[in-house]
Design a protein around this motif. Structure first.
Motif, PDB file in Angstrom:
ATOM      1  N   ARG B 120      46.259  39.811  41.542  1.00 51.97           N
ATOM      2  CA  ARG B 120      44.948  39.488  40.947  1.00 51.97           C
ATOM      3  C   ARG B 120      44.803  40.093  39.555  1.00 51.97           C
ATOM      4  O   ARG B 120      44.281  39.463  38.653  1.00 51.97           O
ATOM      5  N   PHE B 121      45.268  41.328  39.393  1.00 49.84           N
ATOM      6  CA  PHE B 121      45.122  41.980  38.088  1.00 49.84           C
ATOM      7  C   PHE B 121      46.367  41.795  37.211  1.00 49.84           C
ATOM      8  O   PHE B 121      46.511  42.482  36.194  1.00 49.84           O
ATOM      9  N   ASN B 122      47.190  40.850  37.637  1.00 49.93           N
ATOM     10  CA  ASN B 122      48.308  40.430  36.802  1.00 49.93           C
ATOM     11  C   ASN B 122      49.219  41.597  36.404  1.00 49.93           C
ATOM     12  O   ASN B 122      49.586  41.748  35.244  1.00 49.93           O
ATOM     13  N   VAL B 123      49.549  42.411  37.403  1.00 45.07           N
ATOM     14  CA  VAL B 123      50.492  43.510  37.174  1.00 45.07           C
ATOM     15  C   VAL B 123      51.820  43.091  37.801  1.00 45.07           C
ATOM     16  O   VAL B 123      51.925  42.955  39.019  1.00 45.07           O
ATOM     17  N   SER B 124      52.820  42.846  36.950  1.00 42.56           N
ATOM     18  CA  SER B 124      54.102  42.331  37.446  1.00 42.56           C
ATOM     19  C   SER B 124      55.013  43.471  37.893  1.00 42.56           C
ATOM     20  O   SER B 124      54.754  44.648  37.590  1.00 42.56           O
ATOM     21  N   ASN B 125      56.094  43.092  38.562  1.00 39.52           N
ATOM     22  CA  ASN B 125      57.100  44.092  38.955  1.00 39.52           C
ATOM     23  C   ASN B 125      57.701  44.771  37.731  1.00 39.52           C
ATOM     24  O   ASN B 125      58.032  45.956  37.764  1.00 39.52           O
ATOM     25  N   LEU B 126      57.831  43.983  36.668  1.00 43.17           N
ATOM     26  CA  LEU B 126      58.363  44.536  35.423  1.00 43.17           C
ATOM     27  C   LEU B 126      57.423  45.619  34.883  1.00 43.17           C
ATOM     28  O   LEU B 126      57.862  46.687  34.442  1.00 43.17           O
ATOM     29  N   ASP B 127      56.126  45.326  34.939  1.00 45.28           N
ATOM     30  CA  ASP B 127      55.138  46.329  34.499  1.00 45.28           C
ATOM     31  C   ASP B 127      55.255  47.595  35.339  1.00 45.28           C
ATOM     32  O   ASP B 127      55.169  48.709  34.822  1.00 45.28           O
ATOM     33  N   LEU B 128      55.427  47.408  36.628  1.00 49.22           N
ATOM     34  CA  LEU B 128      55.478  48.570  37.531  1.00 49.22           C
ATOM     35  C   LEU B 128      56.711  49.426  37.297  1.00 49.22           C
ATOM     36  O   LEU B 128      56.709  50.613  37.607  1.00 49.22           O
ATOM     37  N   ARG B 129      57.748  48.827  36.736  1.00 47.91           N
ATOM     38  CA  ARG B 129      58.980  49.590  36.492  1.00 47.91           C
ATOM     39  C   ARG B 129      58.942  50.335  35.154  1.00 47.91           C
ATOM     40  O   ARG B 129      59.798  51.167  34.890  1.00 47.91           O
ATOM     41  N   ARG B 130      57.943  50.015  34.315  1.00 48.34           N
ATOM     42  CA  ARG B 130      57.845  50.677  32.998  1.00 48.34           C
ATOM     43  C   ARG B 130      57.186  52.054  33.127  1.00 48.34           C
ATOM     44  O   ARG B 130      56.371  52.279  34.015  1.00 48.34           O
ATOM     45  N   LYS B 131      57.571  52.938  32.201  1.00 47.56           N
ATOM     46  CA  LYS B 131      56.923  54.256  32.148  1.00 47.56           C
ATOM     47  C   LYS B 131      55.475  54.076  31.697  1.00 47.56           C
ATOM     48  O   LYS B 131      55.182  53.238  30.837  1.00 47.56           O
ATOM     49  N   MET B 132      54.603  54.906  32.219  1.00 46.59           N
ATOM     50  CA  MET B 132      53.189  54.748  31.889  1.00 46.59           C
ATOM     51  C   MET B 132      52.874  55.119  30.445  1.00 46.59           C
ATOM     52  O   MET B 132      51.852  54.706  29.913  1.00 46.59           O
ATOM     53  N   ARG B 133      53.760  55.874  29.804  1.00 50.23           N
ATOM     54  CA  ARG B 133      53.514  56.207  28.396  1.00 50.23           C
ATOM     55  C   ARG B 133      53.571  54.943  27.526  1.00 50.23           C
ATOM     56  O   ARG B 133      53.047  54.928  26.425  1.00 50.23           O
ATOM     57  N   SER B 136      49.591  49.847  27.701  1.00 50.53           N
ATOM     58  CA  SER B 136      48.405  49.684  26.860  1.00 50.53           C
ATOM     59  C   SER B 136      47.205  50.249  27.619  1.00 50.53           C
ATOM     60  O   SER B 136      47.288  50.515  28.828  1.00 50.53           O
ATOM     61  N   HIS B 137      46.091  50.385  26.898  1.00 47.96           N
ATOM     62  CA  HIS B 137      44.870  50.890  27.551  1.00 47.96           C
ATOM     63  C   HIS B 137      44.457  49.958  28.689  1.00 47.96           C
ATOM     64  O   HIS B 137      44.092  50.414  29.783  1.00 47.96           O
ATOM     65  N   GLY B 138      44.545  48.661  28.424  1.00 47.95           N
ATOM     66  CA  GLY B 138      44.151  47.684  29.449  1.00 47.95           C
ATOM     67  C   GLY B 138      45.028  47.773  30.689  1.00 47.95           C
ATOM     68  O   GLY B 138      44.543  47.678  31.817  1.00 47.95           O
ATOM     69  N   MET B 139      46.320  47.955  30.468  1.00 45.80           N
ATOM     70  CA  MET B 139      47.239  48.032  31.609  1.00 45.80           C
ATOM     71  C   MET B 139      46.956  49.278  32.454  1.00 45.80           C
ATOM     72  O   MET B 139      46.971  49.226  33.687  1.00 45.80           O
ATOM     73  N   THR B 162      35.287  48.133  33.517  1.00 45.47           N
ATOM     74  CA  THR B 162      35.877  47.032  32.739  1.00 45.47           C
ATOM     75  C   THR B 162      36.197  47.439  31.307  1.00 45.47           C
ATOM     76  O   THR B 162      36.622  46.593  30.521  1.00 45.47           O
ATOM     77  N   SER B 163      36.018  48.708  30.995  1.00 41.57           N
ATOM     78  CA  SER B 163      36.326  49.164  29.640  1.00 41.57           C
ATOM     79  C   SER B 163      37.797  48.901  29.320  1.00 41.57           C
ATOM     80  O   SER B 163      38.689  49.364  30.026  1.00 41.57           O
ATOM     81  N   GLY B 164      38.037  48.143  28.263  1.00 40.01           N
ATOM     82  CA  GLY B 164      39.417  47.868  27.836  1.00 40.01           C
ATOM     83  C   GLY B 164      40.060  46.675  28.507  1.00 40.01           C
ATOM     84  O   GLY B 164      41.210  46.353  28.214  1.00 40.01           O
ATOM     85  N   LEU B 165      39.334  46.002  29.416  1.00 37.66           N
ATOM     86  CA  LEU B 165      39.913  44.824  30.076  1.00 37.66           C
ATOM     87  C   LEU B 165      39.620  43.567  29.270  1.00 37.66           C
ATOM     88  O   LEU B 165      38.558  43.450  28.649  1.00 37.66           O
ATOM     89  N   ASP B 166      40.537  42.624  29.316  1.00 38.22           N
ATOM     90  CA  ASP B 166      40.283  41.352  28.633  1.00 38.22           C
ATOM     91  C   ASP B 166      39.375  40.488  29.518  1.00 38.22           C
ATOM     92  O   ASP B 166      39.166  40.809  30.706  1.00 38.22           O
ATOM     93  N   MET B 169      40.553  39.524  33.002  1.00 39.53           N
ATOM     94  CA  MET B 169      40.593  40.638  33.966  1.00 39.53           C
ATOM     95  C   MET B 169      39.185  41.072  34.373  1.00 39.53           C
ATOM     96  O   MET B 169      38.968  41.507  35.506  1.00 39.53           O
ATOM     97  N   ILE B 170      38.248  40.947  33.438  1.00 37.35           N
ATOM     98  CA  ILE B 170      36.854  41.261  33.790  1.00 37.35           C
ATOM     99  C   ILE B 170      36.391  40.296  34.881  1.00 37.35           C
ATOM    100  O   ILE B 170      35.724  40.677  35.847  1.00 37.35           O
ATOM    101  N   GLU B 171      36.792  39.035  34.732  1.00 35.32           N
ATOM    102  CA  GLU B 171      36.433  38.037  35.739  1.00 35.32           C
ATOM    103  C   GLU B 171      37.123  38.354  37.073  1.00 35.32           C
ATOM    104  O   GLU B 171      36.514  38.248  38.140  1.00 35.32           O
ATOM    105  N   ALA B 172      38.394  38.756  36.991  1.00 35.97           N
ATOM    106  CA  ALA B 172      39.121  39.117  38.223  1.00 35.97           C
ATOM    107  C   ALA B 172      38.447  40.297  38.910  1.00 35.97           C
ATOM    108  O   ALA B 172      38.325  40.328  40.147  1.00 35.97           O
ATOM    109  N   PHE B 173      37.989  41.241  38.109  1.00 31.43           N
ATOM    110  CA  PHE B 173      37.284  42.398  38.666  1.00 31.43           C
ATOM    111  C   PHE B 173      35.980  41.952  39.340  1.00 31.43           C
ATOM    112  O   PHE B 173      35.676  42.367  40.468  1.00 31.43           O
TER     113      PHE B 173
END
Lengths: 265, 300
Positions: B120-133, B136-139, B162-166, B169-173
């Motif tokens: 729903r929040f469009n977080v892919s497996n690729l995103d999950l494998r990245r370091k959090m540093r 982006s703020h939205g991610m 919803t601060s920083g969400l596009d 994503m605000i709609e998904a929230f």
């Protein structure tokens, strides 16, 4: 839960731990190689003649024998300070959690505050113990590997005592850092306060040992209870000194638990 | 035992001489989506941090699901999902590691629920494998929402969610909160300083100013107290005057134009216009944002 917290802290501190551990191990190997070279050459008697009298009295027998020189790593000021500062760094982790806001996320879970203090205490105690432990093991390996058997090696119980004192003084300052974290909102402030305090206490002990007017202040410094050259020479009461350091650490740990429990995070 | 899911009684927190909140009494009903509105520094985050026992109250008490937030903090937090206003993270950790770490500290989430939220929040497996540093703020915010929602807690506390969400994503929230509201099993306390954020999802709002709860209203009540600008254009000059009423106030009266601020139903006004040469009537939409802005900036 505790295992998860400890694992997280270990992951963050692992690189620094490995770097410091490697430095200390390399120092032990190097100092044994150096002492072996001196013993093969002019010998320690020649070296003793070159050392001025006042320095001899300050260093004791440290540089006058193979056993003394190979044990110097345990009480060489920079090495002691490195172990102490690393313990302080680990002890200030709760303040870091508050500063970064991570405490919000972690304590939004069903975790008690004291678990965060316990986590840092476990890791700090582990580091304060493992670093002198690694130094002892590497000293023994270096002696077996490099030193000719006819030389008199440092007595193993003296090495254990020196390592214990180093661990205790590191733990004592790490516990003080933990207590300071109970108040601090910034890790840098806590680290600076206790880190600079450690240097101050070292200097106090150094000056007070040479200036009778400050003699009264000497027992205030934790370093007073870790005089390596005298431990090596068997001129101290190790049970008393270790007890003082550990007791002071326990008081600081108790303060840390009490304050972290009551503070706003 | 309280019927309210979240209750504060005379909750007060001073930071030295500075007032965080003062005598804040609030009730959020089970299954309700409650908006907590106030300007920056009004006391919203202080209230939330008191509910989580991160701050200790100067006086008063707070409870969630009948458990005292301080004395029974563990019971409270076992039933709570929380999204802080600032999303803290371990920079060296991957997104997957972060979720695993937080999962290990509380009730474990179901894999199915986690997958739904990540999708729903469009977080892919690729995103999950990245370091959090590298996030982006939205991610970071999206991952924050996932961690707050993943255990399906009976109470959700969301600080500026919803601060920083596009917009997507605000709609998904909003959809997610709507689902929770329909299911009626989750109580949501949503803090914000943006009305549009709570307008979409909340049933009631609490307005907090200078550390005090000034009003608790439904959105329709808020709208009713919000004036709307009504302009009547006449086809030729007229001497007629708008009749006096408590429902409207006259802003401008010209021979060919009336401008009124109307609070409430406009039927009576329309009736007075019969017989007059009305060319056009313009009624501006509710400007609740303006009303809130005035509320936030007015002296107490």
């Amino acid at each position: 839960m505790m295992l998860t917290l400890v694992r997280r802290t270990l992951t963050r501190a692992a690189t620094l731990f490995v770097v410091i551990g490697t430095l200390l191990v390399l120092f032990q190997l190097t100092i044994v190689a150096m002492a072996t070279t001196i013993a093969d050459g002019s010998g320690f008697e020649g070296l003793a003649r070159l050392v001025p009298a006042f320095l001899s009295s300050f260093l004791g027998e440290t540089l006058m024998s193979f056993a003394g020189m190979t044990s110097i790593g345990f009480f060489e000021p920079l090495i002691v300070m490195m172990v102490v500062q690393f313990a302080i760094y680990l002890g200030t982790e709760p303040a870091g959690d508050v500063e970064t806001g991570l405490v919000d996320l972690v304590l939004a879970r069903p975790l008690s505050r004291h678990q965060l203090v316990t986590r840092s205490l476990i890791v700090m105690t582990g580091a304060a113990t493992l670093l002198p432990g690694a130094m002892s093991v590497s000293l023994w390996i270096a002696l077996r590997w490099l030193a000719p058997p006819e030389l008199v090696w440092p007595q193993s119980h003296r090495v254990v005592l020196l390592a214990s004192h180093l661990a205790a003084v590191g733990w004592c300052f790490g516990a003080a850092a933990l207590a300071t974290s109970g108040w601090a909102r910034r890790r840098g402030s806590a680290f600076a306060f206790v880190g600079v305090g450690a240097v101050g206490f070292y200097l106090l002990d150094f000056v007070a040992s040479a200036w009778s007017r400050l003699e009264w202040a000497r027992p205030l410094s934790p370093f007073h209870y870790f005089r390596g050259a005298e431990v090596l020479a068997g001129r101290t009461d190790p049970a008393r000194d270790l007890s003082v350091l550990v007791a002071a650490g326990f008081v600081a740990v108790a303060v840390a638990y009490w304050q972290f429990q009551r503070r706003d995070v | 035992m309280s019927a309210a899911a979240i209750r504060t009684e005379d909750l007060t927190k001073y930071y030295g001489r500075i007032v965080g909140i003062e005598n804040l009494s609030l009730e959020v009903l089970p299954g309700e989506v409650f908006g907590f509105l106030g300007a920056n520094g009004a006391g919203k985050t202080t209230t939330i941090r008191l509910l989580l026992d991160l701050l200790r109250p100067t006086s008063g008490s707070a409870s969630i699901l009948g458990f005292d937030c301080h004395r029974q903090g563990l019971d409270v937090r076992r039933r709570l999902g929380y999204l802080p206003a600032e999303m803290p993270m371990y920079p060296d950790q991957t997104g997957a590691g972060y979720l695993a770490f937080l999962s290990a500290l509380g009730p474990p989430p179901s894999r199915a629920r986690l997958d739904v939220l990540l999708h729903r929040f469009n977080v892919s497996n690729l995103d999950l494998r990245r370091k959090m540093r590298d996030y982006s703020h939205g991610m970071k915010r999206k991952l924050g929402l996932v961690q707050a929602l993943m255990t399906e807690p009976p109470v959700l506390v969301l600080d500026e969610p919803t601060s920083g969400l596009d917009p997507l994503m605000i709609e998904a929230f909003a959809e997610t909160i709507d689902e929770l509201a329909r299911a009626g099993r989750t109580t949501v306390l949503l803090s914000s300083h943006v009305l549009s954020e709570v307008d979409r999802v909340c049933t009631r709002i609490g307005l907090v100013r200078n550390g005090r709860l000034s009003a608790v209203q439904t959105l329709s009540e808020l709208r009713a107290m919000t004036p709307r600008r009504l302009t009547v254009q006449f086809s030729r000059p007229t001497d007629a005057l708008p009749p006096a009423s408590s429902v409207w106030t006259i802003v401008a009266r010209e021979p060919q134009r009336w401008v009124l601020d109307v609070r409430g139903p406009i039927g009576a006004l329309v009736a007075t216009l019969s017989g007059l040469p009305v060319a056009d009537i313009t009624l501006e939409p509710y400007a609740a944002e303006d009303a809130l802005l005035r509320f936030f900036t007015d002296a107490p």
